[in-house]
Design an enzyme around this catalytic site. Sequence first.
Site, PDB file in Angstrom:
ATOM      1  N   THR A  61     -25.517  53.700  14.464  1.00  0.00           N
ATOM      2  CA  THR A  61     -25.478  52.548  13.671  1.00  0.00           C
ATOM      3  C   THR A  61     -23.871  52.214  13.346  1.00  0.00           C
ATOM      4  O   THR A  61     -23.987  51.017  12.882  1.00  0.00           O
ATOM      5  CB  THR A  61     -25.537  54.099  12.390  1.00  0.00           C
ATOM      6  OG1 THR A  61     -24.401  55.067  11.919  1.00  0.00           O
ATOM      7  CG2 THR A  61     -26.532  54.806  11.867  1.00  0.00           C
ATOM      8  N   ALA A 101     -20.376  63.357  28.632  1.00  0.00           N
ATOM      9  CA  ALA A 101     -20.987  64.258  28.069  1.00  0.00           C
ATOM     10  C   ALA A 101     -21.455  63.694  26.922  1.00  0.00           C
ATOM     11  O   ALA A 101     -22.078  64.250  25.987  1.00  0.00           O
ATOM     12  CB  ALA A 101     -20.483  65.653  27.864  1.00  0.00           C
ATOM     13  N   ASP A 116     -15.965  56.663  17.479  1.00  0.00           N
ATOM     14  CA  ASP A 116     -15.816  58.166  18.482  1.00  0.00           C
ATOM     15  C   ASP A 116     -13.884  57.460  18.187  1.00  0.00           C
ATOM     16  O   ASP A 116     -13.528  58.788  18.674  1.00  0.00           O
ATOM     17  CB  ASP A 116     -16.123  57.115  20.014  1.00  0.00           C
ATOM     18  CG  ASP A 116     -17.116  57.543  20.084  1.00  0.00           C
ATOM     19  OD1 ASP A 116     -18.121  57.873  20.027  1.00  0.00           O
ATOM     20  OD2 ASP A 116     -17.453  56.862  21.447  1.00  0.00           O
TER      21      ASP A 116
HETATM   22  C1  GLA Z   1     -20.881  55.345  21.996  1.00  0.00           C
HETATM   23  C2  GLA Z   1     -20.362  54.921  21.363  1.00  0.00           C
HETATM   24  C3  GLA Z   1     -20.330  54.761  20.084  1.00  0.00           C
HETATM   25  C4  GLA Z   1     -21.343  54.827  18.877  1.00  0.00           C
HETATM   26  C5  GLA Z   1     -22.748  55.884  20.060  1.00  0.00           C
HETATM   27  C6  GLA Z   1     -23.890  56.442  19.497  1.00  0.00           C
HETATM   28  O1  GLA Z   1     -20.724  57.207  21.406  1.00  0.00           O
HETATM   29  O2  GLA Z   1     -19.443  55.129  22.227  1.00  0.00           O
HETATM   30  O3  GLA Z   1     -19.673  53.430  19.549  1.00  0.00           O
HETATM   31  O4  GLA Z   1     -22.436  53.817  19.081  1.00  0.00           O
HETATM   32  O5  GLA Z   1     -22.347  55.527  21.235  1.00  0.00           O
HETATM   33  O6  GLA Z   1     -23.791  56.436  17.957  1.00  0.00           O
END
Ligand code: GLA
Length: 390
Positions: free
Chosen positions: A37, A127, A176
């Site tokens: 999202t 992971a 993240d």
């Molecule tokens: C990875 C990306 C995030 C996000 C997730 C899925 O972790 O780095 O920005 O898009 O996938 O939610």
Amino acid sequence: MDRIKQAREGFARVYGDDENVRVYFSPGRVNLIGDHTDYNGGRVFPCALTDGTLFAVRRRGDDTLRMYSENFAQEGITEGSLADLDALRGSGWTAYPAGSIWAVKQAGYAVDGGLDLWISGNIPNGAGLSSSASVEVGTITAVSDLFDLGISSAEAAALGQKGENGFNGVACGIMDQFAVAMGQKDHAVLLDTNTLQYAQVPLELGDATLVIAFTNKQRKLGESKYNERRAQCEEALRRIQTRVNAASLGALRSADLPALEDVIADPVLFKRARHAVTENERVGEAAERLSAGDLAGFGALMTASHESLKHDYEVTGIELDTLAETAAAYPGVLGARMTGAGFGGCCVILVRTDAAEGMIRSVGDTYREKIGYAADFFFASAGQGACRLD
Ligand code: GLA
């Protein structure tokens, strides 16, 4: 061992003892709900972990950048130059610290010296627990502190993402890096990626616990698929915009979707958009359930999220499905879902604490039988965002 001591000793073994070394810690993250999202203008609900990456860093008087990771000890010290960061593109793990410094410089900050950098991570790489964002935001936190740049945590998140996008070629969203930078102990971060407004929501789990289950299938190969999913969402939005005014998929409600099916005119693109829209709704509802102490309701939304990521977004695969579905069926489990990008990586499971050990054994057995190798399980708690320790 105490983290500060561990970092100083690690640094001393590689570069020699020096009292000017500073120590930092940067967590990994687990997303409780709201995947795929963040690049669709939707909401996410991650928390920083208590595990992550430990840094010991010393400022240098010249332009040299020396980098060493205990997790890649066989590679020894990698040397580069601040004046030629481009030479470190695609260079394995060192592209993350290098890309972060690149982003800081791109933003106009004067990084007027090189670094000797030692790191050690205790979350598995690949992971889906953001070991790379952990390194990025930790590097920026260290650089900002060592060179007095005054970069705020929110800006460190944005710069970490910029490094990942512009230096490492992964079109990730902000989730993240934001969770790693802004996380707080015992809280999850409810972030609206459209406005970057956020709230720290207490993670009060009562008699339940979060367990992370790692498939032991790295998600590395998923990066091209990740960019493909992102492009599919952009295409769905482009088609939707020929009919309605929507800045992002996050601006839509699931009730809007039936009337848009014909303009999207492609069943795959429709499913991708449906995931982005329904997942965004689930995030808002999940945060409300959690705040109201309704853990069963929260867990049910986690499980529904997995279903959507499996059927509509198609980013799970047999390993993640086996973990999430076996866990969800186990008595005492309130909810289970893949977390992060998918294509391997981890599941996050909300389980009654007294059922957790039994669940781990049972799901672990089923997984080994079906997949042919073991999964790893960890108990997770929400920790603090990247910071200096000493
Ligand atoms: C990875 C990306 C995030 C996000 C997730 C899925 O972790 O780095 O920005 O898009 O996938 O939610």
